[in-house]
Design a protein around this motif. Structure first.
Motif, short mmCIF file in Angstrom:
data_model
loop_
_atom_site.label_atom_id
_atom_site.label_comp_id
_atom_site.label_asym_id
_atom_site.label_seq_id
_atom_site.Cartn_x
_atom_site.Cartn_y
_atom_site.Cartn_z
N GLU A 325 0.81 -1.22 0.00
CA GLU A 325 0.00 0.00 0.00
C GLU A 325 0.85 1.27 0.00
N GLY A 365 0.23 2.65 3.70
CA GLY A 365 -1.20 2.92 3.71
C GLY A 365 -1.77 3.32 5.06
N GLN A 470 -1.87 4.30 -0.74
CA GLN A 470 -3.23 4.03 -1.21
C GLN A 470 -4.31 4.78 -0.43
N LEU A 474 -6.96 10.51 2.91
CA LEU A 474 -7.27 10.78 4.32
C LEU A 474 -6.22 11.64 5.01
N VAL B 341 -6.54 -2.34 -3.55
CA VAL B 341 -6.16 -1.67 -2.31
C VAL B 341 -5.98 -2.69 -1.19
N GLY B 342 -4.90 -2.53 -0.43
CA GLY B 342 -4.62 -3.40 0.71
C GLY B 342 -5.67 -3.22 1.80
N LEU B 343 -5.83 -4.25 2.62
CA LEU B 343 -6.95 -4.29 3.55
C LEU B 343 -6.97 -3.10 4.51
N LEU B 344 -5.84 -2.79 5.14
CA LEU B 344 -5.85 -1.71 6.13
C LEU B 344 -6.14 -0.36 5.48
N ALA B 345 -5.55 -0.13 4.31
CA ALA B 345 -5.83 1.12 3.61
C ALA B 345 -7.30 1.21 3.25
N GLN B 348 -9.60 1.92 6.27
CA GLN B 348 -9.56 3.33 6.67
C GLN B 348 -10.37 4.19 5.69
N LEU B 349 -10.22 3.91 4.40
CA LEU B 349 -10.93 4.70 3.39
C LEU B 349 -12.44 4.48 3.47
#
Lengths: 500, 500
Positions: A325, A365, A470, A474, B341-345, B348-349
Motif C-alpha cells: 500500500e 497505507g 493508497q 485521508l 487496495v490493501g486491507l488496512l488502507a 480506513q478509506l
C-alpha cells in the motif's frame, strides 16, 4: 536468589497525587514503577532486583506507584520519576525496568539481567530497557538511553509510536523531522538524492532544534543493484525524447551511482544519529556493526519474508516492514522482486519468520489513528507514516502534489516510469504513458529528472511523480506536531474500544 | 425523565457465584447486566430504562451482576440471564441492552430507544441490541434476536468475531460451516456453482447440526456483468486447445449464466438464513429489503470506496471489505476495476466514506489471531478468514491444494487465467502460461472447468486454480472449532497487550 532477600516491604509508597504535586502527572500514563538505589550492589544484585517483579506487579494493580528502596537517601526519588515516565506506557504491559541513581559501569550486567528476565517471561525486547536516572542526564546532552549504552532501544523513549517516513526528493525537511521528534514521535531526514554536505547541513539543523536526548532518524539508500542494460535505457530515452523537446528540456544522463553511500555512512559514524534506516538493500554485518558501535540503531526496510530474514542475519535493530500500500519506492532489496504483499499479511508472515524480539515498524497505507492501532494490535513496535505527513506545512511537498493527495478520486498504481524502480504514485498522464518502463535504477531516475523538475516547477501534475500511498485521501493538512498528537490520541482510543 | 424515577435501589443484587450455581458461569465474560420486568410500561418507559445506564455502568465496575427490577415476580431472573450471556462481551464496552420478559409488541419502540441512546453516547450500531428473554425462546426454534425482529444484528451474538469466508468450488462444506458456527464464530455456506437443490440440501444439513438460534451464513453470487466478447473468449479457447487435447479433456462450453441467482434468492427467502452475503455485485434495494423482511441480514462484498457507498445506499446490514491480499476471486462489482487496495488502507478509506454505524467485516490475508486483532483495532466488527480454514479436516480442499497452501515458498498472484475474472491464487504453470487471459466471466470459468477438474483429480497442482490469500503459509491444519477458539484467544491476547 535466597528466599526473603527482597521480601522486605518498601520504605514508602507515593501515590499519584504526590507525583502530580511534583510535576509528574499521571496525565498519559496509568502506572509508574521505580526500583531505585540499587547500584551499591554488584551486578548479581541487579538480577535479584529483576526477580522481585512479583511485588512490583502486585502493586501496579492498585494503580499506585510503589517505590522500593533498599538504602537510605531516597529524597531524590521524585526527580528520577521524571525518567520513569518514559517507561510507563510499556512497563505497565509487563515490561521491566532498572532505574538507577548512578552512572553505572555495569551496562553489560544490566543488559544480561534484562535478557534473563525477558526469557523467563517471554517479553519482546522492545518492551525492556535499563535506564540511568541520575539528574546528570538532564545536562549531559546524552539521552538516558545513550548514557546506559542502550541507545538502540528507541521505542521506549517515544511518547507516540509514530515514525515519520523518510521521503526523499522534497517532502522530508529538517523542519518536519524536528516537529515530529519534538512531539515525541520519531522524525526522519532523507539523505537520498542529496550530497554529503547537504546531509550534514540538514543534520545540524535538526540537532539545533531537537532537545538533547530526543531521538530522530535519517534514511540512507543502500547501493542499488544493476538493472537492465544500456539498450533498454536507451530505448526508453528515445520514447521520452519528443516529450522533452516539446517542453524544451534536455533529458538527463542515465548514469549508475550509489548516491554517495560510503561517504554518508562515514558522516553518520562521525556524527551519530539515533536511528539510521536503510532502503533498497541490506547493509553488510560489518556496516551494521560500525553504525551500532557509533551509537546508532540500524533499521532496514523489507518487503518480503526473505529480506526480513536476511536483515535479521545482518544484525539490525529493527525491520521497517513495508506493505504494498505504501507510497513512493518499494523499499526492498531487488527491483526484480519488489514485493506485492499487503501490510497486514506481510506483518503476520514476517513475525512468523524472525525472532520474537526483533521490533517491527509497520508501514504502508497508514494515515489514521485506527490504522496505527491496527498494526500495534498486530504486534508492531511502531507505525511509520509517509503520505500522512505530506500535507503538513513543514513538508516540502510541491503544491500540485498536495492538491492531488487531497483528492478522493485519484487512484494510485505501481510504476517504474519515473525512476526505473518500482514505486507507487497517483495515476497521471506520464505514469499511464510509460507503463512499460524498464527496471533500471538510478539510470532512469537521472534520465527523467530534468523533465520531472520542469513539470513540478510549472505545476503540471501530469508530468512528474506524485508519490502517494493508497489511503492518501485521508491525509490532513495539520502542523506535524498537532498531527502526531491527534493520530496518537485516536490510536489510543481505537485500542481502548477494541474488544473481543 | 423526572428526577429520581429510576433512582430507587434495585430489589436485589445477584453476584457471579449465584449465577454460576444456576449454570450461568462467568467463564468467558466479565460482566452481565440485565434490566428486566419493564414491559408493563409503555415504550416511553423503556427509554427511561435506557437513560438509567449510569447506575448500571457503576455497578459493572465492581464485576457484579446487578439486576434492577421494578415489579414483583423476579423469580425467573436466572433463566433470563442465559440470554444475557449473548450480550456480555459487547455490553461491557458501553453497549446497551434491553432484556424483557414478554414477547413485546413494542419492537419498534425498543429500536427507537436504542437509537436515541446510541446517538447520545456515540456507540456503534453493532454494539446495541434489544433482546427478548422469555423462556419461550428456547423452544420456539427462533433465536432471541429473531424473536425481537433484530435478527440482522449478528455481531453481538458471536462469541468470536470470526467469520469463515464462503469458498465456492469445494473448500466450503456444511461440516465446516457447522463447526465454525458451533464454536460461535460465523460459518458460511457457498451457494456459488451449485444448483438450487444442492444449496437446499446443504442448508438442511447445516440446520440439522447447528443449534437453534446460532447464526450461520450463505454466500450467493450476484449476476455478473458481461465481459469481453466472443472473439476474445474464442481466441483464449484456441490457446487452451492443445493443452486439453494432450490431457484428453474436452473444453467446456463458454456460456454466460447468472448461477441461478433468482432461484437461490427465492429459496433463501422461503427458508431464511441468518446472514446472506453477496459477491460480484450489489443487490437492488428491493432485493435487499426482501431478504431482510424474511429475516436475513444482508452483507455485500466490496473492494473499493465507490462500491461501499453503493452498497450502503442499497440498504445492506454490513459490508465485507475485501483487501487485495485475499485469496480467490476479487469480490467487487466489476472485473474491469477489481480493486487493488490493501486491507488496512481500504478499511480506513471505507470508514471515512460510509456511516459510522454500518458494520464492516474485514477480509484479505488474515490468518492469525494478531491479524484479527488488527482489524478489530481498526474498527471492524469482525474478521473474515478464508485460507485460514482451508486446511481444516472439515474443508473440502483438494489434497494437492492443501500441500501448496502449507508451503512458505509459494507466492500468489492475481490472474484471470482460470475463470475470466480476477482472482488470487498460488502461482503455478497454468497461471504463468495464461497471464493474458481476457476478462470474461463466467464464460471462461465454464470453458476451463473440465481442464481444472481433470487436473485436480490427477493431483496436478500445475493445472488448476490454487486459490489462496497472501499469508497462506500460516494456515494451520486444525479442526475448525479448535481453530476458531485458538484464533479468538490469540486475538484477545494481542488486543490485551497492545498499548500506546
Amino acid at each position: 536468589m535466597r528466599d526473603g532477600q527482597f521480601a522486605t516491604p518498601p520504605d514508602h509508597d507515593t501515590d499519584l497525587d504526590q507525583l502530580a504535586a511534583a510535576g509528574v502527572g499521571p496525565d498519559e500514563h496509568d502506572h509508574v514503577v521505580v526500583l531505585s538505589n540499587v547500584m551499591d550492589r554488584e551486578p548479581q544484585s541487579l538480577q535479584h532486583v529483576l526477580l522481585a517483579d512479583a511485588v512490583a506487579v502486585g502493586r501496579l494493580q492498585d494503580d499506585r506507584c510503589s517505590i522500593s528502596s533498599d538504602s537510605a537517601g531516597s529524597s531524590s526519588t521524585i526527580a528520577r520519576l521524571l525518567v520513569a515516565r518514559l517507561l510507563a506506557n510499556w512497563f505497565a504491559q509487563e515490561g521491566y525496568a532498572i532505574i538507577t541513581d548512578r552512572m553505572p559501569k555495569l551496562t553489560h550486567g544490566c543488559q544480561r539481567c534484562l535478557a534473563l528476565a525477558r526469557n523467563r517471561r517471554r517479553i519482546p525486547r522492545h518492551r525492556c530497557a535499563a535506564l540511568w536516572a541520575d539528574r546528570a542526564w538532564e545536562s549531559s546532552g546524552l539521552s538516558v538511553l545513550q548514557a546506559m549504552g542502550m541507545s538502540r532501544l528507541i521505542f521506549p523513549s517515544l511518547r507516540y509510536p509514530i515514525v515519520q517516513a523518510p521521503m526523499a526528493g522534497g517532502p522530508s525537511t529538517p523542519a518536519l523531522a524536528a516537529a515530529v521528534s519534538g512531539a515525541r514521535g520519531l522524525g526522519f531526514l532523507a539523505a537520498g538524492y542529496k550530497t554529503v554536505d547537504q546531509v550534514e547541513r540538514e543534520l545540524a539543523e535538526v540537532r539545533s532544534v531537537v532537545p538533547a536526548g530526543v531521538p530522530y532518524g535519517i534514511n540512507v539508500f543502500a547501493p542499488p543493484g544493476h538493472g537492465l542494460g544500456a539498450a533498454e535505457v536507451s530505448s526508453y530515452a528515445d520514447r521520452l525524447r519528443n516529450e522533452a523537446q516539446e517542453r524544451g528540456v534536455a533529458l538527463g544522463h542515465p548514469r549508475w551511482d550509489d548516491d554517495g553511500y560510503g561517504e554518508k555512512l562515514d558522516l553518520i559514524c562521525e556524527q551519530p544519529v539515533p536511528v539510521v534506516s536503510l532502503t533498497f538493500g541490506c547493509p553488510t554485518p560489518s556496516e551494521v556493526n560500525r553504525l551500532q558501535s557509533s551509537g546508532s540503531a540500524v533499521w532496514v526496510t523489507v518487503t518480503t519474508v526473505g529480506e526480513a530474514q536476511a536483515a535479521q542475519r545482518a544484525g539490525v535493530d529493527a525491520l521497517v516492514v513495508q506493505g504494498v500500500e505504501a507510497g513512493g519506492h518499494r523499499g526492498g532489496f531487488d527491483d526484480a522482486d519488489p514485493g506485492d504483499v499487503g501490510l497486514l499479511a506481510l506483518l503476520q508472515l514476517v513475525q512468523a519468520a524472525v525472532n520474537d524480539d526483533l521490533p517491527l515498524v509497520a508501514t504502508g497505507g497508514l494515515v489514521t489513528g485506527r490504522g496505527i492501532a491496527a498494526v500495534l494490535a498486530c504486534g508492531a513496535a511502531a507505525a511509520q507514516l509517509g503520505t500522512a505527513f505530506m500535507l503538513c506545512p513543514e513538508a516540502g511537498t510541491a503544491s500540485a502534489h498536495r492538491d492531488m493527495i487531497s483528492r478522493d478520486d485519484a487512484p494510485t498504481a505501481l510504476t517504474r516510469a519515473f525512476t526505473g524502480r518500482t514505486a507507487r504514485g497517483i495515476v497521471n498522464r506520464f505514469l499511464r504513458d510509460h507503463a512499460e518502463a524498464p527496471s533500471a535504477y538510478p539510470e532512469i531516475h537521472h534520465l527523467t529528472a530534468p523533465l520531472r523538475t520542469a513539470a513540478r516547477v510549472r505545476g503540471d501534475r501530469d508530468g512528474f511523480h506524485l508519490w502517494a500511498g493508497q489511503a492518501h485521501a485521508l491525509a490532513q493538512p495539520l502542523p506535524a506536531a498537532d498531527l502526531v498528537v491527534r493520530l496518537g490520541t485516536e490510536a489510543r482510543e481505537a485500542l481502548r474500544t477494541a474488544t473481543l
